[in-house]
Design a protein around this motif. Structure first.
Motif, PDB file in Angstrom:
ATOM      1  N   GLU A   1      -5.271  -0.969  -7.655  1.00  0.00           N
ATOM      2  CA  GLU A   1      -4.563  -1.479  -8.839  1.00  0.00           C
ATOM      3  C   GLU A   1      -3.050  -1.338  -8.669  1.00  0.00           C
ATOM      4  N   ALA A   2      -2.618  -0.201  -8.138  1.00  0.00           N
ATOM      5  CA  ALA A   2      -1.182   0.018  -7.933  1.00  0.00           C
ATOM      6  C   ALA A   2      -0.628  -0.955  -6.893  1.00  0.00           C
TER       7      ALA A   2
ATOM      8  N   LEU B   1       1.726   6.217  -7.154  1.00  0.00           N
ATOM      9  CA  LEU B   1       0.680   7.154  -7.563  1.00  0.00           C
ATOM     10  C   LEU B   1       1.140   8.598  -7.462  1.00  0.00           C
ATOM     11  N   ASP B   2       2.035   8.894  -6.504  1.00  0.00           N
ATOM     12  CA  ASP B   2       2.624  10.228  -6.434  1.00  0.00           C
ATOM     13  C   ASP B   2       3.441  10.520  -7.685  1.00  0.00           C
TER      14      ASP B   2
ATOM     15  N   PHE C   1       2.007   3.520 -15.825  1.00  0.00           N
ATOM     16  CA  PHE C   1       0.636   3.636 -15.344  1.00  0.00           C
ATOM     17  C   PHE C   1       0.032   4.952 -15.809  1.00  0.00           C
ATOM     18  N   LEU C   2      -1.281   4.940 -16.028  1.00  0.00           N
ATOM     19  CA  LEU C   2      -1.985   6.139 -16.461  1.00  0.00           C
ATOM     20  C   LEU C   2      -2.606   6.848 -15.265  1.00  0.00           C
ATOM     21  N   ALA C   3      -3.045   8.085 -15.484  1.00  0.00           N
ATOM     22  CA  ALA C   3      -3.552   8.936 -14.407  1.00  0.00           C
ATOM     23  C   ALA C   3      -4.756   8.341 -13.685  1.00  0.00           C
ATOM     24  N   ASP C   4      -5.509   7.495 -14.351  1.00  0.00           N
ATOM     25  CA  ASP C   4      -6.705   6.937 -13.713  1.00  0.00           C
ATOM     26  C   ASP C   4      -6.422   5.670 -12.899  1.00  0.00           C
ATOM     27  N   THR C   5      -5.163   5.336 -12.705  1.00  0.00           N
ATOM     28  CA  THR C   5      -4.793   4.169 -11.905  1.00  0.00           C
ATOM     29  C   THR C   5      -5.209   4.408 -10.458  1.00  0.00           C
TER      30      THR C   5
ATOM     31  N   GLU D   1       0.835  -1.210   0.000  1.00  0.00           N
ATOM     32  CA  GLU D   1       0.000   0.000   0.000  1.00  0.00           C
ATOM     33  C   GLU D   1       0.871   1.263   0.000  1.00  0.00           C
ATOM     34  N   ALA D   2       1.939   1.260   0.796  1.00  0.00           N
ATOM     35  CA  ALA D   2       2.833   2.421   0.838  1.00  0.00           C
ATOM     36  C   ALA D   2       3.558   2.591  -0.490  1.00  0.00           C
TER      37      ALA D   2
END
Length: 175
Positions: A44-45, A25-26, A36-40, A18-19
């Motif tokens: 999912e990550a 995502l940052d 990865f795209l912006a809507d990830t 999760e971390a």
């Protein structure tokens, strides 16, 4: 802010998924072309990080996380070792990520130094990596002695879906 860099075992990978997802995502939110795209979403990550469990468990992928004193993951890097007999002298540096809050303090260089030393320790004499052409990471790689050897136009999409060029780098580990 001094971060401690520690290797992650396969079990620790699950604990930190999760971390690591937040870190990924940052990077995506900052426009990094890291697959990865912006809507990830976070789920999912995190699931992607968990898919690395077998390669971390079998040692073909070595993974590090940099954390602050409170345990917040600020950076990561991986070394993907070649398992085929004719390529065991080489490895790939993958997912060198530094959280925006920790940039500018040398953490990226420390992570790069960590992965380069680990490569030497495993007997690798040639490292490869790729990055988005024109990214801030290019300055880091060049200043650390990496050599670009080609650019592929429109190779990967940025998080907003725009195709961007990718530049490939290598570094020979001597001594």
């Amino acid at each position: 802010m001094t971060a401690l860099i520690n290797p992650l075992t396969a079990d620790a990978l699950h604990t930190h998924a999760e971390a690591l997802a937040d870190l990924l995502l940052d990077a995506v939110a900052d426009g990094a072309s890291v697959g990865f795209l912006a809507d990830t979403g976070r789920d999912e990550a995190a699931a992607w990080w968990r898919t690395l469990h077998p390669s971390v468990a079998d040692g073909s992928r070595l993974l590090w996380a940099a954390s602050d004193a409170d345990g917040r993951v600020l950076g990561t890097v991986a070394l993907v070792r070649e398992v085929r007999a004719n390529g065991r002298h080489r490895a790939e540096v993958s997912k060198l990520l530094v959280h925006r809050d920790a940039r500018g303090a040398g953490l990226g260089r420390r992570l790069l130094t960590t992965v380069e030393q680990a490569a030497r320790d495993t007997g690798a004499t040639l490292l490869l990596l790729d990055t988005q052409t024109g990214s801030a990471a290019e300055h880091l790689y060049r200043s650390a002695g990496w050599t670009s050897f080609g650019t592929v136009p429109g190779h990967a999409a940025t998080p907003d879906g725009v195709l961007a060029d990718t530049t490939y780098y290598y570094k020979q580990l001597i001594g």
